[in-house]
Design an enzyme around this catalytic site. Structure first.
Site, PDB file in Angstrom:
ATOM      1  N   ASP A  36       0.862  -1.188   0.000  1.00 45.16           N
ATOM      2  CA  ASP A  36       0.000   0.000   0.000  1.00 45.16           C
ATOM      3  C   ASP A  36       0.894   1.232   0.000  1.00 45.16           C
ATOM      4  O   ASP A  36       1.387   1.650   1.044  1.00 45.16           O
ATOM      5  CB  ASP A  36      -0.891  -0.003   1.237  1.00 45.16           C
ATOM      6  CG  ASP A  36      -2.008  -1.011   1.097  1.00 45.16           C
ATOM      7  OD1 ASP A  36      -2.090  -1.937   1.912  1.00 45.16           O
ATOM      8  OD2 ASP A  36      -2.798  -0.870   0.144  1.00 45.16           O
ATOM      9  N   HIS A  67      -0.019  -0.914  -4.901  1.00 39.82           N
ATOM     10  CA  HIS A  67      -1.281  -0.151  -4.940  1.00 39.82           C
ATOM     11  C   HIS A  67      -0.883   1.296  -4.721  1.00 39.82           C
ATOM     12  O   HIS A  67      -0.627   1.715  -3.590  1.00 39.82           O
ATOM     13  CB  HIS A  67      -2.216  -0.658  -3.839  1.00 39.82           C
ATOM     14  CG  HIS A  67      -3.477   0.133  -3.695  1.00 39.82           C
ATOM     15  ND1 HIS A  67      -4.297   0.018  -2.592  1.00 39.82           N
ATOM     16  CD2 HIS A  67      -4.060   1.046  -4.496  1.00 39.82           C
ATOM     17  CE1 HIS A  67      -5.322   0.838  -2.728  1.00 39.82           C
ATOM     18  NE2 HIS A  67      -5.206   1.472  -3.877  1.00 39.82           N
ATOM     19  N   PHE A 144      -6.059   4.206   5.052  1.00 38.63           N
ATOM     20  CA  PHE A 144      -5.832   3.621   6.378  1.00 38.63           C
ATOM     21  C   PHE A 144      -6.270   2.151   6.384  1.00 38.63           C
ATOM     22  O   PHE A 144      -7.247   1.791   5.734  1.00 38.63           O
ATOM     23  CB  PHE A 144      -6.670   4.350   7.438  1.00 38.63           C
ATOM     24  CG  PHE A 144      -6.532   5.848   7.387  1.00 38.63           C
ATOM     25  CD1 PHE A 144      -7.419   6.617   6.642  1.00 38.63           C
ATOM     26  CD2 PHE A 144      -5.486   6.483   8.047  1.00 38.63           C
ATOM     27  CE1 PHE A 144      -7.283   8.004   6.559  1.00 38.63           C
ATOM     28  CE2 PHE A 144      -5.347   7.868   7.981  1.00 38.63           C
ATOM     29  CZ  PHE A 144      -6.250   8.627   7.244  1.00 38.63           C
ATOM     30  N   ASP A 176     -10.576  -4.390  -1.802  1.00 34.51           N
ATOM     31  CA  ASP A 176      -9.593  -4.022  -0.786  1.00 34.51           C
ATOM     32  C   ASP A 176     -10.246  -3.097   0.227  1.00 34.51           C
ATOM     33  O   ASP A 176     -10.763  -2.043  -0.124  1.00 34.51           O
ATOM     34  CB  ASP A 176      -8.422  -3.297  -1.487  1.00 34.51           C
ATOM     35  CG  ASP A 176      -7.391  -2.757  -0.519  1.00 34.51           C
ATOM     36  OD1 ASP A 176      -6.371  -2.246  -0.994  1.00 34.51           O
ATOM     37  OD2 ASP A 176      -7.598  -2.850   0.704  1.00 34.51           O
ATOM     38  N   GLY A 177     -10.207  -3.574   1.504  1.00 33.25           N
ATOM     39  CA  GLY A 177     -10.696  -2.692   2.569  1.00 33.25           C
ATOM     40  C   GLY A 177     -11.779  -3.362   3.394  1.00 33.25           C
ATOM     41  O   GLY A 177     -12.876  -3.602   2.891  1.00 33.25           O
ATOM     42  N   GLY A 178     -11.433  -3.659   4.647  1.00 25.71           N
ATOM     43  CA  GLY A 178     -12.427  -4.234   5.545  1.00 25.71           C
ATOM     44  C   GLY A 178     -12.815  -5.654   5.202  1.00 25.71           C
ATOM     45  O   GLY A 178     -13.900  -6.124   5.560  1.00 25.71           O
TER      46      GLY A 178
END
Ligand code: DX5
Length: 221
Positions: A36, A67, A144, A176-178
């Site tokens: 990231d 990314h 984040f 991507d994310g959670g």
């Protein structure tokens, strides 16, 4: 359908032990590893420069994807490919000339990816699928780790799945994310095939290998 790919994010890792952390992710069965990259401008945080990625490369037996959550991806593409990233993902929101940027990534010998923030419509990629190897539908607002999955993105995932099918091209659809063993089910049902996981995976009580296996199983449930 193809088996789900699990791609851990390095973001939650202990940065003082990146080589070991990368090795552990490989031993855990990661299909690829995602870096990231944040520049403190496109998103508030500042993370991995290309030299950091290059230093970790020799410790990995799986491919690296970058990314790029950066304001000027064109200025950085070459350095992350040289650092050993076989796949470079740029944000559509940061690219004035997205078609050209994606072609440039391929011209550098890497595979190309385009990421869409939660608010960005699927149609954004309608005219660049022939230059794209992967579309990343962000299921959090980037910047984040440890945020909550945004279910409102699911219709967009389904739309992207249809667009990719109609294009007849082998474009991967990544989220991507959670992503947890619970949210992965809905994301997979909507059409995602590649899953980034950071905080959930690093916090899994039975370790990273069990976490990767749990995600693979849950994606198919
Ligand atoms: C957001 C980052 C995170 C990271 C994974 O900018 O891209 O999504 O990869 O973080 P978790 O899995 O903790 O949401």
């Amino acid at each position: 359908p193809a088996p789900p790919l699990v791609v851990p994010s390095v973001l939650p890792a202990d940065f003082s032990r990146l080589g070991d952390e990368v090795r552990e992710l490989c031993e855990a069965g990661a299909d690829r590893i995602q870096w990231d990259v944040m520049d403190g401008v496109f998103v508030p945080d500042l993370t991995f420069g290309p030299d950091v990625v290059a230093a970790a490369r020799e410790h990995s037996t799986v491919g690296f994807e970058a990314h790029l959550m950066v304001a000027d991806p064109d200025a950085l593409l070459e350095r992350y490919v040289e650092a050993g990233c076989e796949l470079v993902i740029v944000h559509a929101e940061a690219c004035t000339h997205l078609h050209r940027t994606l072609a440039r990534i391929r011209g550098l010998g890497a595979r190309s990816g385009v990421a869409l923030n939660p608010h960005t419509p699927a149609d954004t990629v309608a005219h660049v699928l022939d230059e794209t190897d992967l579309v990343l539908a962000m299921t959090v607002n980037p910047g984040f780790g440890g945020q909550s999955y945004i279910p409102a993105v699911e219709p967009k995932i389904a739309t992207l799945r249809r667009m990719i099918a109609e294009s007849g091209r082998p474009v991967e659809l990544e989220v991507d994310g959670g992503i947890t063993d619970r949210t992965i089910r809905a994301a997979s049902a909507a059409g995602a095939g590649v899953f980034i996981s950071g905080s959930w995976m690093y916090a899994y009580p039975d370790g990273k290998k069990a976490a990767v296996e749990r995600l693979r199983t849950a994606a198919a449930e």
